[in-house]
Design a protein around this motif. Sequence first.
Motif, PDB file in Angstrom:
ATOM      1  N   GLY A  36       0.761  -1.396  -0.047  1.00 16.38           N
ATOM      2  CA  GLY A  36       0.044  -0.048   0.008  1.00 16.38           C
ATOM      3  C   GLY A  36       0.897   1.625  -0.048  1.00 16.38           C
ATOM      4  O   GLY A  36       0.304   2.220  -0.229  1.00 16.38           O
ATOM      5  N   ASP A  37       2.083   1.176   0.220  1.00 14.66           N
ATOM      6  CA  ASP A  37       2.929   2.333  -0.007  1.00 14.66           C
ATOM      7  C   ASP A  37       3.165   2.847  -1.236  1.00 14.66           C
ATOM      8  O   ASP A  37       3.201   2.225  -2.329  1.00 14.66           O
ATOM      9  CB  ASP A  37       4.137   2.188   0.589  1.00 14.66           C
ATOM     10  N   LEU A  38       3.323   4.048  -1.274  1.00 13.76           N
ATOM     11  CA  LEU A  38       3.704   5.057  -2.535  1.00 13.76           C
ATOM     12  C   LEU A  38       5.304   5.337  -2.403  1.00 13.76           C
ATOM     13  O   LEU A  38       5.785   5.999  -1.527  1.00 13.76           O
ATOM     14  CB  LEU A  38       3.034   6.266  -2.719  1.00 13.76           C
ATOM     15  N   ASN A  39       6.119   4.431  -3.018  1.00 11.17           N
ATOM     16  CA  ASN A  39       7.546   4.307  -2.928  1.00 11.17           C
ATOM     17  C   ASN A  39       8.090   4.906  -3.813  1.00 11.17           C
ATOM     18  O   ASN A  39       8.098   4.728  -5.148  1.00 11.17           O
ATOM     19  CB  ASN A  39       8.038   2.935  -2.683  1.00 11.17           C
ATOM     20  N   ILE A  40       9.060   6.212  -3.509  1.00  4.35           N
ATOM     21  CA  ILE A  40       9.606   6.774  -4.443  1.00  4.35           C
ATOM     22  C   ILE A  40      11.339   6.354  -4.523  1.00  4.35           C
ATOM     23  O   ILE A  40      11.777   6.339  -3.567  1.00  4.35           O
ATOM     24  CB  ILE A  40       9.777   8.450  -4.004  1.00  4.35           C
ATOM     25  N   ILE A  41      11.607   6.034  -5.621  1.00  2.47           N
ATOM     26  CA  ILE A  41      13.083   5.794  -5.800  1.00  2.47           C
ATOM     27  C   ILE A  41      13.667   6.833  -6.680  1.00  2.47           C
ATOM     28  O   ILE A  41      13.430   7.241  -7.676  1.00  2.47           O
ATOM     29  CB  ILE A  41      13.282   4.588  -6.771  1.00  2.47           C
ATOM     30  N   LEU A  42      14.646   7.715  -5.639  1.00  2.00           N
ATOM     31  CA  LEU A  42      15.354   8.771  -6.206  1.00  2.00           C
ATOM     32  C   LEU A  42      16.701   8.495  -6.263  1.00  2.00           C
ATOM     33  O   LEU A  42      17.351   7.918  -5.476  1.00  2.00           O
ATOM     34  CB  LEU A  42      14.980   9.760  -5.173  1.00  2.00           C
ATOM     35  N   GLY A  43      17.379   9.204  -7.363  1.00  2.00           N
ATOM     36  CA  GLY A  43      19.031   8.988  -7.554  1.00  2.00           C
ATOM     37  C   GLY A  43      19.298   9.592  -8.643  1.00  2.00           C
ATOM     38  O   GLY A  43      18.588  10.189  -9.606  1.00  2.00           O
ATOM     39  N   PRO A  44      20.683   9.808  -8.832  1.00  2.00           N
ATOM     40  CA  PRO A  44      21.165  10.578 -10.176  1.00  2.00           C
ATOM     41  C   PRO A  44      20.749   9.689 -11.254  1.00  2.00           C
ATOM     42  O   PRO A  44      20.768   8.356 -11.248  1.00  2.00           O
ATOM     43  CB  PRO A  44      22.879  10.421  -9.680  1.00  2.00           C
ATOM     44  N   THR A  45      21.235  10.055 -12.384  1.00  2.00           N
ATOM     45  CA  THR A  45      21.159   9.461 -13.680  1.00  2.00           C
ATOM     46  C   THR A  45      22.047   8.285 -13.799  1.00  2.00           C
ATOM     47  O   THR A  45      23.388   8.446 -13.439  1.00  2.00           O
ATOM     48  CB  THR A  45      21.311  10.446 -14.972  1.00  2.00           C
ATOM     49  N   GLY A  46      21.588   7.193 -14.176  1.00  2.00           N
ATOM     50  CA  GLY A  46      22.396   5.923 -14.166  1.00  2.00           C
ATOM     51  C   GLY A  46      22.831   5.149 -13.092  1.00  2.00           C
ATOM     52  O   GLY A  46      23.669   4.146 -13.223  1.00  2.00           O
ATOM     53  N   CYS A  47      22.020   5.581 -11.752  1.00  2.00           N
ATOM     54  CA  CYS A  47      22.218   4.691 -10.627  1.00  2.00           C
ATOM     55  C   CYS A  47      21.691   3.522 -10.655  1.00  2.00           C
ATOM     56  O   CYS A  47      21.870   2.586  -9.769  1.00  2.00           O
ATOM     57  CB  CYS A  47      21.879   5.644  -9.369  1.00  2.00           C
ATOM     58  N   ARG A 204       7.314   6.970   0.994  1.00  2.00           N
ATOM     59  CA  ARG A 204       8.858   6.553   1.559  1.00  2.00           C
ATOM     60  C   ARG A 204       9.555   7.027   0.613  1.00  2.00           C
ATOM     61  O   ARG A 204       9.324   6.887  -0.798  1.00  2.00           O
ATOM     62  CB  ARG A 204       8.841   5.254   1.631  1.00  2.00           C
ATOM     63  N   ILE A 205      10.726   7.499   0.586  1.00  2.00           N
ATOM     64  CA  ILE A 205      11.734   8.124  -0.417  1.00  2.00           C
ATOM     65  C   ILE A 205      12.974   7.201  -0.210  1.00  2.00           C
ATOM     66  O   ILE A 205      13.604   7.189   1.026  1.00  2.00           O
ATOM     67  CB  ILE A 205      11.930   9.558  -0.186  1.00  2.00           C
ATOM     68  N   ILE A 206      13.363   6.652  -1.114  1.00  2.00           N
ATOM     69  CA  ILE A 206      14.681   5.735  -1.259  1.00  2.00           C
ATOM     70  C   ILE A 206      15.504   6.256  -2.075  1.00  2.00           C
ATOM     71  O   ILE A 206      15.251   6.514  -3.222  1.00  2.00           O
ATOM     72  CB  ILE A 206      14.195   4.376  -1.455  1.00  2.00           C
ATOM     73  N   LEU A 207      16.573   6.888  -1.568  1.00  2.00           N
ATOM     74  CA  LEU A 207      17.679   7.618  -2.451  1.00  2.00           C
ATOM     75  C   LEU A 207      18.858   6.428  -2.623  1.00  2.00           C
ATOM     76  O   LEU A 207      19.622   6.092  -1.820  1.00  2.00           O
ATOM     77  CB  LEU A 207      18.476   8.987  -1.614  1.00  2.00           C
ATOM     78  N   LEU A 208      19.241   6.522  -3.896  1.00  2.00           N
ATOM     79  CA  LEU A 208      20.319   5.408  -4.279  1.00  2.00           C
ATOM     80  C   LEU A 208      21.564   6.148  -4.692  1.00  2.00           C
ATOM     81  O   LEU A 208      21.513   7.430  -5.190  1.00  2.00           O
ATOM     82  CB  LEU A 208      19.657   4.722  -5.506  1.00  2.00           C
ATOM     83  N   SER A 209      22.518   5.520  -4.515  1.00  2.00           N
ATOM     84  CA  SER A 209      23.851   6.079  -5.013  1.00  2.00           C
ATOM     85  C   SER A 209      23.983   5.756  -6.406  1.00  2.00           C
ATOM     86  O   SER A 209      23.277   5.023  -7.058  1.00  2.00           O
ATOM     87  CB  SER A 209      25.004   5.489  -3.870  1.00  2.00           C
ATOM     88  N   LYS A 210      25.437   6.280  -6.871  1.00  2.00           N
ATOM     89  CA  LYS A 210      25.763   5.747  -7.969  1.00  2.00           C
ATOM     90  C   LYS A 210      25.960   4.332  -8.125  1.00  2.00           C
ATOM     91  O   LYS A 210      26.334   3.625  -7.051  1.00  2.00           O
ATOM     92  CB  LYS A 210      26.858   6.660  -8.587  1.00  2.00           C
ATOM     93  N   GLN A 211      26.060   3.663  -9.242  1.00  2.00           N
ATOM     94  CA  GLN A 211      26.238   2.170  -9.317  1.00  2.00           C
ATOM     95  C   GLN A 211      27.688   1.834  -9.043  1.00  2.00           C
ATOM     96  O   GLN A 211      28.500   2.513  -9.349  1.00  2.00           O
ATOM     97  CB  GLN A 211      26.041   1.542 -10.811  1.00  2.00           C
ATOM     98  N   PRO A 212      27.709   0.669  -8.365  1.00  2.00           N
ATOM     99  CA  PRO A 212      26.851  -0.098  -7.880  1.00  2.00           C
ATOM    100  C   PRO A 212      25.832   0.408  -6.738  1.00  2.00           C
ATOM    101  O   PRO A 212      26.327   0.706  -5.859  1.00  2.00           O
ATOM    102  CB  PRO A 212      27.541  -1.491  -7.474  1.00  2.00           C
ATOM    103  N   ALA A 213      24.454   0.360  -7.053  1.00  2.00           N
ATOM    104  CA  ALA A 213      23.666   1.095  -6.206  1.00  2.00           C
ATOM    105  C   ALA A 213      23.804   0.765  -4.626  1.00  2.00           C
ATOM    106  O   ALA A 213      23.548  -0.427  -4.389  1.00  2.00           O
ATOM    107  CB  ALA A 213      22.288   1.422  -6.778  1.00  2.00           C
ATOM    108  N   LYS A 214      23.650   1.474  -3.807  1.00  2.00           N
ATOM    109  CA  LYS A 214      23.354   1.277  -2.456  1.00  2.00           C
ATOM    110  C   LYS A 214      22.287   2.408  -1.901  1.00  2.00           C
ATOM    111  O   LYS A 214      22.362   3.540  -2.526  1.00  2.00           O
ATOM    112  CB  LYS A 214      24.703   1.513  -1.703  1.00  2.00           C
ATOM    113  N   ILE A 215      21.763   2.184  -0.844  1.00  2.00           N
ATOM    114  CA  ILE A 215      20.800   2.860  -0.259  1.00  2.00           C
ATOM    115  C   ILE A 215      21.497   3.800   0.670  1.00  2.00           C
ATOM    116  O   ILE A 215      21.922   3.643   1.471  1.00  2.00           O
ATOM    117  CB  ILE A 215      19.801   2.108   0.693  1.00  2.00           C
TER     118      ILE A 215
END
Length: 249
Positions: A36-47, A204-215
Amino acid sequence: MNNQNIIELKNISAGFDNGKQYLQVFDDFSLTLGKGDLNIILGPTGCGKSTLLNIIAGIVPLQGGILEFKEPNLQNNSRLVFQHYTLFPWLNIIKNVEFGLKIRKIEKIRRREMAEEMLNSVGLASFEKHFPHELSGGMRQRASIAQALVTEPGLLLMDEPFGALDDFTRMELQDLLQKIHSKNNITTIFITHSIDEAIKLGDRIILLSKQPAKILEDIRPTEQQTANEKEALYSKLRQQLHQQFLIHK
């Protein structure tokens, strides 16, 4: 928001060969998503944001780890909405929305009723006989959302669906998505580059790093946040994204 876990990615690995080198997009990456969550995956291009969405959709295979769904047939009952509309140009809007119901062999009168109801909910009741090329970009994207939702999916996967729209239309569709989510409570995974969009929409906002992606960050904004708290969150996410750019420049 719901505390019941519905999707689990456990220590996954995934990547691809771009013709010049092998790119490791995920390496020992884990994530749990709630029902039921609206999960946002946020991060730089190519992550790896879109890759993550495609893994969950079953389009991109894992090279290691486990993808587990806690509800039966959830992956098969998911729908994708892309940045550019996926309507059939030779069908009018109501027939586009009916298409998935026709594939499911829903009786003709019932699928017309369901399509009309969905078009009304996205503000397109007066445009059901129009063809995609006769609509604006925002209207075509409304129709794509209706097309995705009419089959009552258990999981909605949205890959920068408002990224190609002007600011005013984007805000309109953000409001529409919030209204639909409040009513239907569909588990949603939404990809974006926009911090403003993430803060506005996300349970919920999940911010990813550049690849290999980490939270880097895993945040649950609240509706009761003050303007100062929202600004502090914006600054925090902006700083994290800027730091990722500097590290990988």
